[in-house]
Motif scaffolding. Structure first.
Motif, mmCIF file in Angstrom:
data_model
loop_
_atom_site.group_PDB
_atom_site.id
_atom_site.type_symbol
_atom_site.label_atom_id
_atom_site.label_comp_id
_atom_site.label_asym_id
_atom_site.label_seq_id
_atom_site.Cartn_x
_atom_site.Cartn_y
_atom_site.Cartn_z
ATOM 1 N N THR A 65 -18.584 -6.411 25.215
ATOM 2 C CA THR A 65 -17.174 -6.782 25.392
ATOM 3 C C THR A 65 -16.289 -5.631 24.947
ATOM 4 N N SER A 66 -15.005 -5.788 25.152
ATOM 5 C CA SER A 66 -14.039 -4.814 24.634
ATOM 6 C C SER A 66 -13.337 -5.359 23.402
ATOM 7 N N ASN A 67 -13.890 -6.419 22.804
ATOM 8 C CA ASN A 67 -13.297 -7.026 21.616
ATOM 9 C C ASN A 67 -13.608 -6.205 20.377
ATOM 10 N N MET A 68 -12.562 -5.868 19.640
ATOM 11 C CA MET A 68 -12.676 -5.074 18.427
ATOM 12 C C MET A 68 -12.691 -5.993 17.214
ATOM 13 N N ASN A 69 -13.643 -5.790 16.312
ATOM 14 C CA ASN A 69 -13.674 -6.512 15.034
ATOM 15 C C ASN A 69 -13.150 -5.573 13.965
ATOM 16 N N ILE A 70 -12.078 -5.953 13.290
ATOM 17 C CA ILE A 70 -11.506 -5.149 12.219
ATOM 18 C C ILE A 70 -12.191 -5.556 10.914
ATOM 19 N N HIS A 71 -12.783 -4.588 10.227
ATOM 20 C CA HIS A 71 -13.467 -4.861 8.959
ATOM 21 C C HIS A 71 -12.591 -4.494 7.759
ATOM 22 N N SER A 72 -11.805 -3.432 7.896
ATOM 23 C CA SER A 72 -10.903 -3.040 6.816
ATOM 24 C C SER A 72 -9.789 -2.174 7.390
ATOM 25 N N ALA A 73 -8.687 -2.110 6.663
ATOM 26 C CA ALA A 73 -7.563 -1.265 7.050
ATOM 27 C C ALA A 73 -6.848 -0.836 5.782
ATOM 28 N N SER A 74 -6.383 0.398 5.774
ATOM 29 C CA SER A 74 -5.675 0.934 4.611
ATOM 30 C C SER A 74 -4.690 1.986 5.101
ATOM 31 N N PRO A 75 -3.707 2.347 4.265
ATOM 32 C CA PRO A 75 -2.807 3.428 4.672
ATOM 33 C C PRO A 75 -3.617 4.690 4.957
ATOM 34 N N LEU A 76 -3.238 5.437 5.969
ATOM 35 C CA LEU A 76 -3.946 6.669 6.314
ATOM 36 C C LEU A 76 -3.921 7.634 5.133
ATOM 37 N N ASN A 77 -2.756 7.863 4.569
ATOM 38 C CA ASN A 77 -2.575 8.724 3.403
ATOM 39 C C ASN A 77 -1.481 8.133 2.529
ATOM 40 N N SER A 78 -1.551 8.421 1.252
ATOM 41 C CA SER A 78 -0.442 8.084 0.363
ATOM 42 C C SER A 78 -0.213 9.273 -0.550
ATOM 43 N N GLN A 79 0.989 9.368 -1.038
ATOM 44 C CA GLN A 79 1.361 10.501 -1.879
ATOM 45 C C GLN A 79 2.322 10.029 -2.962
ATOM 46 N N ASN A 80 2.085 10.479 -4.199
ATOM 47 C CA ASN A 80 3.023 10.232 -5.297
ATOM 48 C C ASN A 80 4.008 11.394 -5.343
ATOM 49 N N MET A 81 5.273 11.087 -5.411
ATOM 50 C CA MET A 81 6.322 12.110 -5.476
ATOM 51 C C MET A 81 7.185 11.804 -6.689
ATOM 52 N N GLU A 82 7.278 12.778 -7.585
ATOM 53 C CA GLU A 82 8.009 12.571 -8.832
ATOM 54 C C GLU A 82 9.354 13.270 -8.806
ATOM 55 N N GLU A 83 10.324 12.620 -9.447
ATOM 56 C CA GLU A 83 11.670 13.162 -9.636
ATOM 57 C C GLU A 83 12.276 13.681 -8.341
ATOM 58 N N VAL A 84 12.366 12.771 -7.358
ATOM 59 C CA VAL A 84 13.012 13.076 -6.093
ATOM 60 C C VAL A 84 14.332 12.310 -6.022
ATOM 61 N N CYS A 85 15.183 12.693 -5.104
ATOM 62 C CA CYS A 85 16.548 12.166 -5.059
ATOM 63 C C CYS A 85 16.785 11.296 -3.828
ATOM 64 N N VAL A 86 17.434 10.148 -4.034
ATOM 65 C CA VAL A 86 17.884 9.316 -2.921
ATOM 66 C C VAL A 86 19.056 10.052 -2.277
ATOM 67 N N THR A 87 18.884 10.463 -1.008
ATOM 68 C CA THR A 87 19.882 11.318 -0.359
ATOM 69 C C THR A 87 20.768 10.593 0.639
ATOM 70 N N SER A 88 20.360 9.387 1.068
ATOM 71 C CA SER A 88 21.252 8.613 1.940
ATOM 72 C C SER A 88 20.882 7.139 1.877
ATOM 73 N N ILE A 89 21.889 6.315 2.097
ATOM 74 C CA ILE A 89 21.707 4.865 2.141
ATOM 75 C C ILE A 89 22.576 4.339 3.276
#
Length: 147
Positions: A65-89
């Protein structure tokens, strides 16, 4: 998401990895295409996918079949960023360092904190395909707030 055929073992089906983009989200499911989805409860901890996020998906195919069984999923990459600034809202959305998208609809923040323009924050970000940026903040912790 499809159930494995009775008596089948995932190892016999040949698990594979692929990178998929979240196309839509319902109350219970995450869609990575019009017809392929898996339950939100597959994610543990504080991460909740958002439209455009890139996921690393472990899957297998039902034989014949063409049915896909998903066993797990996670973010592709993650990154910690310290002391950054909110530049727009802009309403419930914003940017950090003009390159990291955030939305209050999916951002983990300390109780009572609302990001403000020029706040200095630590963020955890994941790969995304948002317009004009490739990272989405999933959590934000203020270090100090500038008035």
């Amino acid at each position: 998401m499809n159930n494995l055929p009775e008596g089948s073992e995932p190892s016999k089906l040949g698990r594979r990895l692929c990178i998929k983009c979240v196309t839509s989200i319902t109350e219970d499911n995450i869609y990575i295409s019009k017809d392929t989805f898996f339950p939100l409860c597959m994610f543990s901890g504080g991460f909740r996918p958002f439209n455009g996020d890139l996921l690393l998906v472990e899957y297998s195919m039902n034989p014949g079949t063409s049915n896909m069984n998903i066993h797990s999923a996670s973010p592709l990459n993650s990154q910690n960023m310290e002391e950054v600034c909110v530049t727009s809202i802009d309403g419930r959305n914003g940017m950090v360092e003009s390159t990291i998208f955030f939305t209050l609809d999916s951002l983990h923040i300390p109780s009572g904190y609302i990001p403000g323009l020029y706040d200095i924050v630590d963020v955890v970000a994941v790969d995304t395909m948002q317009p004009h940026c490739s990272w989405r903040a999933v959590s934000m912790t203020p270090l100090e707030m500038v008035n």
